[in-house]
Design a protein around this motif. Structure first.
Motif, PDB file in Angstrom:
ATOM      1  N   VAL A  35      28.034 -17.368 -72.933  1.00 42.44           N
ATOM      2  CA  VAL A  35      28.038 -18.643 -72.188  1.00 42.44           C
ATOM      3  C   VAL A  35      28.367 -18.344 -70.484  1.00 42.44           C
ATOM      4  O   VAL A  35      27.697 -18.785 -69.777  1.00 42.44           O
ATOM      5  CB  VAL A  35      29.053 -19.377 -72.883  1.00 42.44           C
ATOM      6  N   THR A  36      29.127 -17.291 -70.467  1.00 39.59           N
ATOM      7  CA  THR A  36      29.612 -16.833 -69.062  1.00 39.59           C
ATOM      8  C   THR A  36      28.393 -16.268 -68.245  1.00 39.59           C
ATOM      9  O   THR A  36      28.098 -16.847 -67.095  1.00 39.59           O
ATOM     10  CB  THR A  36      30.817 -15.839 -69.129  1.00 39.59           C
ATOM     11  N   CYS A  38      25.281 -16.839 -68.834  1.00 43.73           N
ATOM     12  CA  CYS A  38      24.126 -18.030 -68.662  1.00 43.73           C
ATOM     13  C   CYS A  38      24.633 -18.946 -67.433  1.00 43.73           C
ATOM     14  O   CYS A  38      23.831 -19.174 -66.728  1.00 43.73           O
ATOM     15  CB  CYS A  38      24.082 -18.636 -70.104  1.00 43.73           C
ATOM     16  N   CYS A  39      25.975 -19.467 -67.695  1.00 43.23           N
ATOM     17  CA  CYS A  39      26.323 -20.274 -66.610  1.00 43.23           C
ATOM     18  C   CYS A  39      26.123 -19.676 -65.221  1.00 43.23           C
ATOM     19  O   CYS A  39      25.703 -20.284 -64.114  1.00 43.23           O
ATOM     20  CB  CYS A  39      27.974 -20.749 -66.887  1.00 43.23           C
ATOM     21  N   ASN A  40      26.787 -18.505 -64.968  1.00 42.88           N
ATOM     22  CA  ASN A  40      26.848 -18.008 -63.671  1.00 42.88           C
ATOM     23  C   ASN A  40      25.465 -17.535 -63.122  1.00 42.88           C
ATOM     24  O   ASN A  40      25.181 -17.659 -61.878  1.00 42.88           O
ATOM     25  CB  ASN A  40      27.555 -16.651 -63.704  1.00 42.88           C
ATOM     26  N   LEU A  43      23.677 -21.094 -62.116  1.00 52.77           N
ATOM     27  CA  LEU A  43      24.059 -21.257 -60.655  1.00 52.77           C
ATOM     28  C   LEU A  43      23.801 -20.589 -59.576  1.00 52.77           C
ATOM     29  O   LEU A  43      23.331 -20.927 -58.490  1.00 52.77           O
ATOM     30  CB  LEU A  43      25.562 -21.496 -60.771  1.00 52.77           C
ATOM     31  N   LEU A 283      34.344 -18.006 -66.961  1.00 53.75           N
ATOM     32  CA  LEU A 283      33.619 -19.264 -67.490  1.00 53.75           C
ATOM     33  C   LEU A 283      34.201 -20.679 -66.636  1.00 53.75           C
ATOM     34  O   LEU A 283      33.474 -21.592 -66.688  1.00 53.75           O
ATOM     35  CB  LEU A 283      34.244 -19.328 -68.866  1.00 53.75           C
ATOM     36  N   PRO A 286      32.124 -21.645 -62.781  1.00 52.46           N
ATOM     37  CA  PRO A 286      30.762 -22.227 -62.899  1.00 52.46           C
ATOM     38  C   PRO A 286      30.772 -23.570 -63.526  1.00 52.46           C
ATOM     39  O   PRO A 286      30.097 -24.339 -62.995  1.00 52.46           O
ATOM     40  CB  PRO A 286      30.024 -21.066 -63.795  1.00 52.46           C
ATOM     41  N   LEU A 287      31.582 -23.749 -64.630  1.00 50.95           N
ATOM     42  CA  LEU A 287      31.614 -25.075 -65.147  1.00 50.95           C
ATOM     43  C   LEU A 287      32.294 -26.115 -64.212  1.00 50.95           C
ATOM     44  O   LEU A 287      31.875 -27.312 -64.036  1.00 50.95           O
ATOM     45  CB  LEU A 287      32.407 -25.007 -66.449  1.00 50.95           C
ATOM     46  N   GLY A 290      29.815 -26.614 -60.875  1.00 44.16           N
ATOM     47  CA  GLY A 290      28.611 -27.199 -61.533  1.00 44.16           C
ATOM     48  C   GLY A 290      28.826 -28.498 -61.764  1.00 44.16           C
ATOM     49  O   GLY A 290      27.788 -29.299 -61.656  1.00 44.16           O
ATOM     50  N   ARG A 297      25.087 -29.981 -59.317  1.00 47.13           N
ATOM     51  CA  ARG A 297      24.784 -30.471 -60.719  1.00 47.13           C
ATOM     52  C   ARG A 297      23.335 -31.097 -60.979  1.00 47.13           C
ATOM     53  O   ARG A 297      22.621 -30.775 -61.893  1.00 47.13           O
ATOM     54  CB  ARG A 297      26.027 -31.718 -60.893  1.00 47.13           C
ATOM     55  N   CYS A 300      20.845 -28.386 -61.081  1.00 49.62           N
ATOM     56  CA  CYS A 300      20.942 -27.790 -62.436  1.00 49.62           C
ATOM     57  C   CYS A 300      20.256 -28.572 -63.322  1.00 49.62           C
ATOM     58  O   CYS A 300      19.107 -27.864 -64.120  1.00 49.62           O
ATOM     59  CB  CYS A 300      22.231 -27.422 -62.758  1.00 49.62           C
TER      60      CYS A 300
END
Length: 308
Positions: A35-36, A38-40, A43, A283, A286-287, A290, A297, A300
């Motif tokens: 997840v880390t 993918c999110c980074n 973005l 983690l 980016p959350l 984002g 937002r 994305c």
């Protein structure tokens, strides 16, 4: 053993024997890592692809997200291997490489957050001069300094550590830690300690003062400005301040537990908190950005909808 060159491996002794639960722990940590990543990566792609986001604030965010990928990759792969392995030995070169990655990650994070606070100060307190003060050349210089400065400092630190004569090879942590290696020395750590203290007080204290000054001026403008100004400042500075506090908490706990006796705290809690600064921050950022920065937002969401 007499010195580090005769210590082919270091043994990480903080891993707990949890039996078959290790497979559950492995799955949870692997999920966090995926997840880390993918999110980074998402973005970074959104900001790089959209020219409308090629502004100083978003370029600093790209540097921050790249650093999150860098720090996560310095911890998670080796951590996942050791969770499933019966042996927790790390070859000395790999151990020093991990120290380099994690320490540069930590320092780049502080540099980046300090630079971002300075950028927000210029945007809010000196808006008419912002484009001149935060030119393309200035942005490139700040980004280069945020990476090259910490890398050079950590190279010096590791060269001092590698020259020490060691009297053991057991490290009571989940990952290679410079302070834990220095504690294995038979003696002669005065130079290492002096360098660490000097770097902390001169560089990191300087960054802390920059952050405090920037937010003090931003607060001053907010208190004397309109409601719209206060709302804008809260929207842009809130995520950054939350990120800074979260990371500072993780680093403070890691420093405290490595230098103080926390035997009264459960071993599981100590193990989790020791990796908090390099697990939750990549983690969390980016959350946080984002979800809070409207431009990011929306872009994305558009990118994901196009892919679907």
């Amino acid at each position: 053993m007499r010195n580090s060159s005769q210590a082919p491996v270091f043994v990480l002794e903080a891993f707990l024997d949890v039996g078959l639960l290790k497979y559950l722990v492995f799955a949870v940590i692997m999920s966090v890592y995926v997840v880390t990543l993918c999110c980074n990566v998402l973005l970074i792609l959104v900001i790089c692809v959209n020219r409308a986001l090629h502004q100083p604030m978003y370029l600093f965010l790209v540097s921050l997200f790249v650093n999150e990928l860098y720090g996560s990759s310095g911890l998670f792969p080796l951590l996942l291997v050791h969770i499933l392995s019966e042996s927790h030995a790390v070859p000395a070169p790999l151990c020093f490489l991990q120290v380099f990655v994690l320490y540069t990650y930590t320092n780049v994070e502080f540099y980046s957050l300090a630079v971002m606070s300075y950028d927000r100060y210029l945007a809010i307190c000196r808006p008419l001069q912002y484009r001149r003060l935060m030119s393309g050349g200035r942005v490139a210089l700040l980004l280069a300094g945020s990476w090259l400065g910490p890398a050079a400092a950590i190279v010096v630190m590791l060269s001092l550590t590698a020259s020490l004569r060691l009297c053991g090879n057991a490290i009571d942590t989940l990952y290679c830690n410079n302070y834990s290696v220095v504690k294995l020395a038979c003696g002669g750590t005065a130079v290492n300690n002096a360098y660490g203290l000097a770097y902390t007080f001169v560089v990191l204290a300087g960054l802390a003062l920059l952050v405090l000054y920037s937010y003090a001026r931003i607060l001053q403008v907010c208190l004397s400005g309109s409601r719209r100004t206060r709302r804008k400042a809260a929207g842009t500075c809130g995520p950054h301040l939350a990120s800074l506090l979260n990371f500072s908490f993780g680093c403070f706990f890691e420093i405290a537990q490595s230098r103080a006796d926390m035997g009264a705290m459960p071993a599981v809690v100590r193990a989790v908190m020791s990796v908090y600064f390099v697990t939750c921050q990549p983690l969390f950022n980016p959350l946080l950005y984002g979800l809070n920065l409207a431009k990011v937002r929306l872009l994305c969401r558009d990118l994901l909808l196009r892919r679907l």
